[in-house]
Design a protein around this motif. Structure first.
Motif, mmCIF file in Angstrom:
data_model
loop_
_atom_site.group_PDB
_atom_site.id
_atom_site.type_symbol
_atom_site.label_atom_id
_atom_site.label_comp_id
_atom_site.label_asym_id
_atom_site.label_seq_id
_atom_site.Cartn_x
_atom_site.Cartn_y
_atom_site.Cartn_z
ATOM 1 N N VAL A 158 22.213 43.163 32.423
ATOM 2 C CA VAL A 158 22.333 42.007 33.307
ATOM 3 C C VAL A 158 22.922 40.822 32.539
ATOM 4 O O VAL A 158 23.827 40.149 33.025
ATOM 5 C CB VAL A 158 20.971 41.642 33.928
ATOM 6 N N LYS A 159 22.414 40.588 31.335
ATOM 7 C CA LYS A 159 22.936 39.505 30.511
ATOM 8 C C LYS A 159 24.418 39.745 30.219
ATOM 9 O O LYS A 159 25.234 38.822 30.297
ATOM 10 C CB LYS A 159 22.148 39.411 29.204
ATOM 11 N N GLY A 160 24.775 40.981 29.923
ATOM 12 C CA GLY A 160 26.171 41.309 29.647
ATOM 13 C C GLY A 160 27.058 41.063 30.847
ATOM 14 O O GLY A 160 28.171 40.557 30.731
ATOM 15 N N LEU A 161 26.566 41.407 32.032
ATOM 16 C CA LEU A 161 27.342 41.177 33.252
ATOM 17 C C LEU A 161 27.515 39.687 33.517
ATOM 18 O O LEU A 161 28.577 39.251 33.958
ATOM 19 C CB LEU A 161 26.675 41.868 34.438
ATOM 20 N N MET A 162 26.491 38.901 33.233
ATOM 21 C CA MET A 162 26.619 37.451 33.408
ATOM 22 C C MET A 162 27.636 36.886 32.419
ATOM 23 O O MET A 162 28.459 36.044 32.777
ATOM 24 C CB MET A 162 25.254 36.777 33.227
ATOM 25 N N TYR A 182 31.132 50.153 29.359
ATOM 26 C CA TYR A 182 31.965 50.615 30.465
ATOM 27 C C TYR A 182 31.562 49.937 31.777
ATOM 28 O O TYR A 182 32.417 49.535 32.570
ATOM 29 C CB TYR A 182 31.900 52.138 30.601
ATOM 30 N N ALA A 183 30.254 49.792 32.008
ATOM 31 C CA ALA A 183 29.774 49.133 33.228
ATOM 32 C C ALA A 183 30.256 47.683 33.280
ATOM 33 O O ALA A 183 30.706 47.200 34.323
ATOM 34 C CB ALA A 183 28.246 49.197 33.300
ATOM 35 N N ILE A 184 30.187 47.002 32.156
ATOM 36 C CA ILE A 184 30.661 45.612 32.090
ATOM 37 C C ILE A 184 32.165 45.560 32.333
ATOM 38 O O ILE A 184 32.664 44.724 33.088
ATOM 39 C CB ILE A 184 30.293 44.978 30.731
ATOM 40 N N ALA A 185 32.913 46.465 31.711
ATOM 41 C CA ALA A 185 34.367 46.497 31.868
ATOM 42 C C ALA A 185 34.762 46.730 33.321
ATOM 43 O O ALA A 185 35.712 46.113 33.824
ATOM 44 C CB ALA A 185 34.973 47.565 30.964
ATOM 45 N N GLU A 186 34.046 47.623 34.011
ATOM 46 C CA GLU A 186 34.348 47.885 35.426
ATOM 47 C C GLU A 186 34.133 46.641 36.283
ATOM 48 O O GLU A 186 34.940 46.340 37.165
ATOM 49 C CB GLU A 186 33.486 49.026 35.959
ATOM 50 N N VAL A 187 33.043 45.908 36.027
ATOM 51 C CA VAL A 187 32.766 44.682 36.781
ATOM 52 C C VAL A 187 33.849 43.640 36.487
ATOM 53 O O VAL A 187 34.348 42.970 37.407
ATOM 54 C CB VAL A 187 31.357 44.128 36.454
ATOM 55 N N MET A 188 34.202 43.501 35.219
ATOM 56 C CA MET A 188 35.260 42.548 34.856
ATOM 57 C C MET A 188 36.567 42.905 35.548
ATOM 58 O O MET A 188 37.258 42.033 36.094
ATOM 59 C CB MET A 188 35.466 42.514 33.343
ATOM 60 N N LYS A 189 36.924 44.183 35.532
ATOM 61 C CA LYS A 189 38.178 44.611 36.173
ATOM 62 C C LYS A 189 38.151 44.282 37.662
ATOM 63 O O LYS A 189 39.122 43.739 38.202
ATOM 64 C CB LYS A 189 38.399 46.108 35.968
ATOM 65 N N LYS A 190 37.045 44.592 38.315
ATOM 66 C CA LYS A 190 36.921 44.332 39.752
ATOM 67 C C LYS A 190 37.076 42.841 40.042
ATOM 68 O O LYS A 190 37.796 42.449 40.963
ATOM 69 C CB LYS A 190 35.575 44.850 40.255
ATOM 70 N N GLU A 191 36.395 42.001 39.269
ATOM 71 C CA GLU A 191 36.443 40.556 39.508
ATOM 72 C C GLU A 191 37.819 39.967 39.190
ATOM 73 O O GLU A 191 38.358 39.191 39.964
ATOM 74 C CB GLU A 191 35.362 39.844 38.692
ATOM 75 N N LEU A 192 38.373 40.324 38.042
ATOM 76 C CA LEU A 192 39.663 39.756 37.643
ATOM 77 C C LEU A 192 40.809 40.245 38.525
ATOM 78 O O LEU A 192 41.800 39.541 38.714
ATOM 79 C CB LEU A 192 39.951 40.071 36.174
#
Length: 140
Positions: A5-9, A62-72
């Motif tokens: 969660v911290k990483g996603l934030m 990988y989970a963080i990278a996927e969220v970043m890709k989706k948002e960006l």
């Protein structure tokens, strides 16, 4: 789980900050888009550190990278790629070559550093820029 969660934030904050920097970036792809390559660190035979929950750094990255890709990817004029689409390992040179082949304006490598040695800080952000004269800037 709190680390994820911290990483996603952090990833969300990084994404917002990154968009501020891209206002002056020279877009390099043929369509005039800013190209961002996200590298989910580790993978395959190199799982990275192990969380107390049993999650591997590789899977968290990988989970963080996927969220970043989706948002960006929501931004017009921005193309986002990952260096890997599954749990595979590649060399650092291979990761850099992917970014070079895509003429990336930004290469972001995601890691969740960890250590059992309390005298060493595994927190913060390490930033390398092309104009840093081979010096890394560390932000804790």
């Amino acid at each position: 789980m709190n680390k994820i969660v911290k990483g996603l934030m952090i990833a969300g904050t990084l994404g917002a900050s990154l968009m501020a920097f891209t206002r002056t970036a020279d877009a390099k792809d043929k369509d005039g888009n800013i190209v961002i390559v996200i590298d989910p660190g580790h993978g395959g035979e190199d799982p990275g550190s192990l969380a107390t929950t049993g999650a591997t750094e590789s899977k968290c990255n990988y989970a963080i990278a996927e969220v970043m890709k989706k948002e960006l990817s929501k931004y017009d004029g921005v193309k986002v790629y990952l260096t890997r689409e599954e749990d595979t390992w590649m060399t650092n040179m291979g990761r850099a070559m992917i970014a070079a082949d895509l003429n990336a304006d930004f290469l972001i490598s995601i890691h969740n550093n960890s250590t059992s040695d309390e005298s060493i800080s595994a927190n913060g952000c390490l930033l390398y820029t092309s104009d840093a004269a081979d010096e890394a800037r560390s932000v804790d």
